[in-house]
Design an enzyme around this catalytic site. Sequence first.
Site, PDB file in Angstrom:
ATOM      1  N   HIS A 216       0.860  -1.194   0.000  1.00  0.00           N
ATOM      2  CA  HIS A 216       0.000   0.000   0.000  1.00  0.00           C
ATOM      3  C   HIS A 216       0.893   1.239   0.000  1.00  0.00           C
ATOM      4  CE1 HIS A 216      -2.895   3.024   1.220  1.00  0.00           C
ATOM      5  NE2 HIS A 216      -3.833   2.179   0.805  1.00  0.00           N
TER       6      HIS A 216
ATOM      7  N   GLU B 281      -3.847   2.672  -7.198  1.00  0.00           N
ATOM      8  CA  GLU B 281      -4.210   3.781  -6.313  1.00  0.00           C
ATOM      9  C   GLU B 281      -3.197   4.915  -6.449  1.00  0.00           C
ATOM     10  OE1 GLU B 281      -6.594   1.856  -2.595  1.00  0.00           O
ATOM     11  OE2 GLU B 281      -4.638   2.706  -2.184  1.00  0.00           O
TER      12      GLU B 281
HETATM   13  O1  G3P Z   1      -6.571   1.374   0.324  1.00  0.00           O
HETATM   14  C1  G3P Z   1      -7.568   2.295   0.095  1.00  0.00           C
HETATM   15  C2  G3P Z   1      -7.084   3.662   0.045  1.00  0.00           C
HETATM   16  O2  G3P Z   1      -5.765   3.949   0.057  1.00  0.00           O
HETATM   17  C3  G3P Z   1      -7.986   4.663  -0.510  1.00  0.00           C
HETATM   18  O3  G3P Z   1      -8.183   5.554   0.513  1.00  0.00           O
HETATM   19  O4  G3P Z   1      -9.473   7.163   1.771  1.00  0.00           O
HETATM   20  O5  G3P Z   1      -9.046   7.524  -0.641  1.00  0.00           O
HETATM   21  O6  G3P Z   1     -10.623   5.730   0.064  1.00  0.00           O
HETATM   22  P1  G3P Z   1      -9.400   6.542   0.408  1.00  0.00           P
END
Ligand code: G3P
Length: 215
Positions: A90, A138
């Site tokens: 992550h 991400e």
């Molecule tokens: O692993 C999920 C994450 O990093 C996304 O975070 O708060 O943008 O949904 P968020």
Amino acid sequence: MIKFPALVINFKAYEEGTGRKALRIAKVAEKISKKIVLCPQAFDLNAIAKAVKNPVFAQSVDPALPGAHTGSNTCFAAKKAGASGALINHSENKVSLNTIKSLIELCRTYGLTSLVCAQNLSWVKKIVKLKPDLIAYEPPALIGGSVSVTSAKPSVITKCVKACEKIPLLVGAGVKTCEDAKKAVELGAKGVLVASGIVKSKNPRKVIKGLFESM
Ligand code: G3P
């Protein structure tokens, strides 16, 4: 194995996603669907795995075998605690490509589903070669923010889907609304990875239901 389209909830280390509050979110999710994947903190994992039938993933695992490794979260212990998978690499907990490789192998050894995060297309391409079970794209700048990856990076998502070939791609960062989840699937993603939009929401039930039913 997880079912698609998948909603994966990362509890992170949010106060709202810790202890009894984490358990409450897990039970709310279970009522909506037992397919929703839950990623609670290590200290909460066993209690949640015992309380609900949903797949529970460790937020992080270390590349250590059972033995003299003080402080390590092993895949062996995650499995024993009730995990069926693990998040790897992550953005808030990055590891080297070599470590990603070792962790994917350890997950395989212990029967855990490996979900490896990638910050951009170039990392998606490197990670595909290691053959994890799932990849999540991400972009770090959008994590925890109000702009969804699906509206900011639609063309990158399409390219990541292509680069993943047969490996299912999830997307995350800023995903909060039904439209975001719907768009993710339209772009070819197999689901979404969501944290703040659910865990910090005043009404997690409404958000979880909306996201899950929109895909
Ligand atoms: O692993 C999920 C994450 O990093 C996304 O975070 O708060 O943008 O949904 P968020």
